[in-house]
Enzyme design. Structure first.
Site, PDB file in Angstrom:
ATOM      1  N   ARG A 197     -11.562   7.530   8.807  1.00 61.20           N
ATOM      2  CA  ARG A 197     -11.212   6.108   8.928  1.00 61.20           C
ATOM      3  C   ARG A 197     -12.334   5.217   8.419  1.00 61.20           C
ATOM      4  O   ARG A 197     -12.087   4.176   7.806  1.00 61.20           O
ATOM      5  CB  ARG A 197     -10.876   5.763  10.381  1.00 61.20           C
ATOM      6  N   HIS A 232      -8.282  -5.068  -0.018  1.00 64.09           N
ATOM      7  CA  HIS A 232      -6.954  -4.458   0.116  1.00 64.09           C
ATOM      8  C   HIS A 232      -6.197  -4.925   1.364  1.00 64.09           C
ATOM      9  O   HIS A 232      -5.001  -5.219   1.299  1.00 64.09           O
ATOM     10  CB  HIS A 232      -7.137  -2.937   0.132  1.00 64.09           C
ATOM     11  N   ASP A 233      -6.866  -4.963   2.508  1.00 58.02           N
ATOM     12  CA  ASP A 233      -6.181  -5.346   3.749  1.00 58.02           C
ATOM     13  C   ASP A 233      -5.617  -6.766   3.695  1.00 58.02           C
ATOM     14  O   ASP A 233      -4.866  -7.170   4.602  1.00 58.02           O
ATOM     15  CB  ASP A 233      -7.117  -5.223   4.957  1.00 58.02           C
ATOM     16  N   ASP A 279      -8.925  -6.749  -4.214  1.00 59.29           N
ATOM     17  CA  ASP A 279      -8.637  -5.350  -3.842  1.00 59.29           C
ATOM     18  C   ASP A 279      -9.435  -4.408  -4.747  1.00 59.29           C
ATOM     19  O   ASP A 279      -9.307  -4.442  -5.969  1.00 59.29           O
ATOM     20  CB  ASP A 279      -7.129  -5.091  -3.993  1.00 59.29           C
ATOM     21  N   SER A 292       0.845  -1.190   0.000  1.00 59.03           N
ATOM     22  CA  SER A 292       0.000   0.000   0.000  1.00 59.03           C
ATOM     23  C   SER A 292       0.888   1.251   0.000  1.00 59.03           C
ATOM     24  O   SER A 292       1.753   1.369  -0.861  1.00 59.03           O
ATOM     25  CB  SER A 292      -0.944  -0.058   1.206  1.00 59.03           C
TER      26      SER A 292
HETATM   27  C1  LIG Z   1       0.960  -2.247   7.049  1.00 61.53           C
HETATM   28  C2  LIG Z   1       0.751  -1.332   8.149  1.00 61.53           C
HETATM   29  O1  LIG Z   1       1.667  -0.800   8.552  1.00 61.53           O
HETATM   30  S1  LIG Z   1      -0.757  -1.020   8.766  1.00 61.53           S
HETATM   31  C3  LIG Z   1      -0.686  -1.511  10.433  1.00 61.53           C
HETATM   32  C4  LIG Z   1      -1.706  -2.495  10.724  1.00 61.53           C
HETATM   33  N1  LIG Z   1      -2.918  -1.936  10.380  1.00 61.53           N
HETATM   34  C5  LIG Z   1      -3.742  -1.523  11.311  1.00 61.53           C
HETATM   35  O2  LIG Z   1      -3.564  -1.695  12.484  1.00 61.53           O
HETATM   36  C6  LIG Z   1      -4.855  -0.838  10.751  1.00 61.53           C
HETATM   37  C7  LIG Z   1      -6.158  -1.106  11.455  1.00 61.53           C
HETATM   38  N2  LIG Z   1      -6.713  -2.415  11.244  1.00 61.53           N
HETATM   39  C8  LIG Z   1      -6.902  -2.955  10.086  1.00 61.53           C
HETATM   40  O3  LIG Z   1      -6.632  -2.377   9.074  1.00 61.53           O
HETATM   41  C9  LIG Z   1      -7.445  -4.348  10.093  1.00 61.53           C
HETATM   42  O4  LIG Z   1      -8.188  -4.452  11.268  1.00 61.53           O
HETATM   43  C10 LIG Z   1      -6.381  -5.422  10.014  1.00 61.53           C
HETATM   44  C11 LIG Z   1      -5.969  -5.502   8.573  1.00 61.53           C
HETATM   45  C12 LIG Z   1      -5.142  -5.130  10.840  1.00 61.53           C
HETATM   46  C13 LIG Z   1      -6.932  -6.732  10.542  1.00 61.53           C
HETATM   47  O5  LIG Z   1      -8.019  -7.129   9.810  1.00 61.53           O
HETATM   48  P1  LIG Z   1      -8.887  -8.345  10.346  1.00 61.53           P
HETATM   49  O6  LIG Z   1      -8.080  -9.333  11.070  1.00 61.53           O
HETATM   50  O7  LIG Z   1      -9.653  -8.823   9.158  1.00 61.53           O
HETATM   51  O8  LIG Z   1      -9.783  -7.668  11.427  1.00 61.53           O
HETATM   52  P2  LIG Z   1     -11.183  -6.939  11.190  1.00 61.53           P
HETATM   53  O9  LIG Z   1     -11.105  -5.861  10.234  1.00 61.53           O
HETATM   54  O10 LIG Z   1     -12.178  -7.971  10.925  1.00 61.53           O
HETATM   55  O11 LIG Z   1     -11.473  -6.286  12.603  1.00 61.53           O
HETATM   56  C14 LIG Z   1     -11.684  -7.067  13.724  1.00 61.53           C
HETATM   57  C15 LIG Z   1     -12.197  -6.160  14.827  1.00 61.53           C
HETATM   58  O12 LIG Z   1     -13.532  -5.747  14.503  1.00 61.53           O
HETATM   59  C16 LIG Z   1     -14.345  -6.017  15.634  1.00 61.53           C
HETATM   60  N3  LIG Z   1     -15.717  -6.264  15.203  1.00 61.53           N
HETATM   61  C17 LIG Z   1     -16.168  -7.263  14.407  1.00 61.53           C
HETATM   62  N4  LIG Z   1     -17.498  -7.140  14.268  1.00 61.53           N
HETATM   63  C18 LIG Z   1     -17.897  -6.060  14.975  1.00 61.53           C
HETATM   64  C19 LIG Z   1     -19.170  -5.447  15.220  1.00 61.53           C
HETATM   65  N5  LIG Z   1     -20.304  -5.906  14.691  1.00 61.53           N
HETATM   66  N6  LIG Z   1     -19.184  -4.335  16.004  1.00 61.53           N
HETATM   67  C20 LIG Z   1     -18.032  -3.841  16.552  1.00 61.53           C
HETATM   68  N7  LIG Z   1     -16.820  -4.396  16.342  1.00 61.53           N
HETATM   69  C21 LIG Z   1     -16.761  -5.502  15.560  1.00 61.53           C
HETATM   70  C22 LIG Z   1     -13.717  -7.224  16.283  1.00 61.53           C
HETATM   71  O13 LIG Z   1     -14.149  -7.351  17.621  1.00 61.53           O
HETATM   72  C23 LIG Z   1     -12.249  -6.902  16.163  1.00 61.53           C
HETATM   73  O14 LIG Z   1     -11.903  -5.997  17.167  1.00 61.53           O
HETATM   74  P3  LIG Z   1     -10.378  -5.840  17.656  1.00 61.53           P
HETATM   75  O15 LIG Z   1      -9.570  -5.512  16.437  1.00 61.53           O
HETATM   76  O16 LIG Z   1     -10.428  -4.703  18.623  1.00 61.53           O
HETATM   77  O17 LIG Z   1      -9.983  -7.141  18.267  1.00 61.53           O
HETATM   78  N1  LIG Z   2      -5.008  -0.915   7.217  1.00 57.94           N
HETATM   79  C1  LIG Z   2      -3.881  -0.321   6.585  1.00 57.94           C
HETATM   80  C2  LIG Z   2      -4.271  -0.163   5.177  1.00 57.94           C
HETATM   81  C3  LIG Z   2      -3.759   0.976   4.411  1.00 57.94           C
HETATM   82  O1  LIG Z   2      -3.202   0.489   3.263  1.00 57.94           O
HETATM   83  C4  LIG Z   2      -3.460   0.941   7.283  1.00 57.94           C
HETATM   84  O2  LIG Z   2      -4.235   1.428   8.090  1.00 57.94           O
HETATM   85  O3  LIG Z   2      -2.364   1.414   7.090  1.00 57.94           O
END
Ligand SMILES: CC(=O)SCCNC(=O)CCNC(=O)[C@H](O)C(C)(C)COP(=O)(O)OP(=O)(O)OC[C@H]1O[C@@H](n2cnc3c(N)ncnc32)[C@H](O)[C@@H]1OP(=O)(O)O
Ligand SMILES: N[C@@H](CCO)C(=O)O
Length: 368
Positions: free
Chosen positions: A220, A348-349, A318, A151
């Site tokens: 976001r 994408h994620d 994606d 990304s």
């Molecule tokens: C490459 C980089 O440098 S980016 C760094 C990493 N990225 C981030 O941290 C960005 C933020 N997060 C994300 O982008 C994504 O969550 C990822 C890619 C890290 C993980 O994706 P996934 O494992 O598929 O998690 P998902 O998107 O399903 O989110 C799960 C969360 O949603 C919550 N959730 C699921 N359903 C619901 C709902 N109905 N209501 C409220 N919360 C919910 C889960 O409880 C879980 O919470 P938690 O993360 O606090 O444990």
């Molecule tokens: N979830 C990732 C995706 C952006 O490419 C981020 O927050 O950085």
């Protein structure tokens, strides 16, 4: 200096002062600090280094370190015996300038002790690469065996290969194109305006008062929709209400939420706890600026000059960085290269959640 937005143990980050810097568009900072984490040991020739570039809201914590044993965002790719074997490679992950994870950003203090806020310069992806090159020089790194990113990290990696071909032997670009497209810029603008139109934004000088969290949360939500696939959201949430909430609150115009709304609320809340809204704007605009062909006669000409061995990958679902955009890079770098498909239903994620699929093909292609 570190600002208040990171929630990291003491000593988790290394920092290097790289001096004054004049940005591509003319803005200046009198001193720039770049924060970074490392794994493994740099060899005597300084030629076993790999740089990992994080995405938009990412940080330098790619994998666990002794100083911070918490799981990193690409934990499976990096470590002893893992595809990027840290017994062999010296890996460095810098936090991007303009962000809020230890490198100089809008919340950092100027020499008079005031946060830069609205005075923080416009940053391009190319600026981040120039500053990382200064970091490499400060650490005695002569060249990178590979620069890797997904990304926005992919944009940084590709820009590295085009800007410093003499320093980059291999480049791995996941879920990213050669230039931000009109649609990517359009999504970016909506997010930037969501932050800037928050009444608490105050032109970017909100430090010491309430932060523009409502705007950042909205940004976001917009972003997160683009990071996930329509089919995944449908299969996961459908039209279900969130718990006992009733989405049909009419005619009172108050209603409960659908599950997917609750999910987006949660994603927004999580970001508010860890990210500075000004940094979100600065980095979003940096990503909007991404164009490896700028000032180089266009994308085709710029990529024709890339000498690094490329490893390209795209997530099959994606809808933000379409696989065709990865194919464009593959076709333009001399030699003929495949685009590896990340099989994931989530969009994408998937470059984060299914990165383990890339370990072996990347190791083979780049001779890691
Ligand atoms: C490459 C980089 O440098 S980016 C760094 C990493 N990225 C981030 O941290 C960005 C933020 N997060 C994300 O982008 C994504 O969550 C990822 C890619 C890290 C993980 O994706 P996934 O494992 O598929 O998690 P998902 O998107 O399903 O989110 C799960 C969360 O949603 C919550 N959730 C699921 N359903 C619901 C709902 N109905 N209501 C409220 N919360 C919910 C889960 O409880 C879980 O919470 P938690 O993360 O606090 O444990
Ligand atoms: N979830 C990732 C995706 C952006 O490419 C981020 O927050 O950085």
């Amino acid at each position: 200096m570190l600002n208040d937005f990171g929630d990291r143990p003491a000593g988790a980050l290394n920092t290097a002062d790289v001096g004054a810097y004049t940005f591509e568009t003319g803005g200046q900072l009198p001193e720039v600090t770049i924060a970074y984490e490392t794994w493994g040991t740099l060899n005597e020739d300084g030629n076993n280094a790999i740089l990992v570039a994080h995405a938009l809201t990412g940080d330098s914590h790619v994998a666990a370190t002794p100083a911070d044993p918490s799981i990193g965002w690409w934990e499976g790719l990096l470590g002893p015996g893992r595809p990027i074997d840290t017994q062999r490679w010296f890996v460095i992950a810098p936090a991007m300038v303009g962000g809020c994870y230890g490198s100089t950003g809008p919340a950092s203090l100027d020499p008079e002790g005031n946060p830069y806020g609205s005075r923080f310069p416009f940053v391009t992806i190319r600026d981040s690469v120039h500053l990382e090159a200064q970091l490499a020089q400060a650490l005695g790194i002569q060249r990178f065996h590979t620069v890797i990113g997904g990304s926005m990290g992919g944009a940084r990696a590709l820009e590295w290969a085009a800007t410093y071909p003499e320093m980059v032997d291999g480049v791995a670009v996941f879920a990213c194109g050669a230039a931000s497209t009109a649609e990517q810029i359009a999504f970016g603008q909506a997010q930037v305006l969501a932050v800037e139109n928050d009444p608490h934004f105050a032109g970017g000088d909100y430090y010491g008062g309430p932060a523009p969290h409502s705007g950042l949360g909205l940004a976001r939500r917009i972003a997160h929709i683009t990071y996930r696939a329509e089919a995944e959201l449908g299969a996961r949430f459908g039209r279900a209400p969130q718990g006992a909430e009733d989405p049909f609150g009419w005619p009172e115009r108050r209603r409960g939420r659908y599950q997917v709304e609750s999910y987006l609320d949660h994603q927004a809340e999580k970001l508010l706890k860890r990210f500075d809204p000004n940094s979100y704007v600065v980095l979003s605009e940096a990503l909007m600026s991404h164009d490896v062909g700028r000032g180089r006669g266009g994308v085709a000409e710029a990529l024709a000059g890339v000498t690094a061995v490329p490893f390209l990958a795209a997530v099959e679902t994606d809808r933000l960085y379409f696989p065709e955009q990865s194919q464009q890079i593959a076709d333009a770098i001399p030699g003929g290269h495949p685009v590896h498909t990340i099989h994931s239903p989530i969009g994408h994620d998937g470059f984060l959640t299914s990165a383990e699929q890339l370990g072996e093909p990347m190791r083979a292609t780049l001779r890691l």
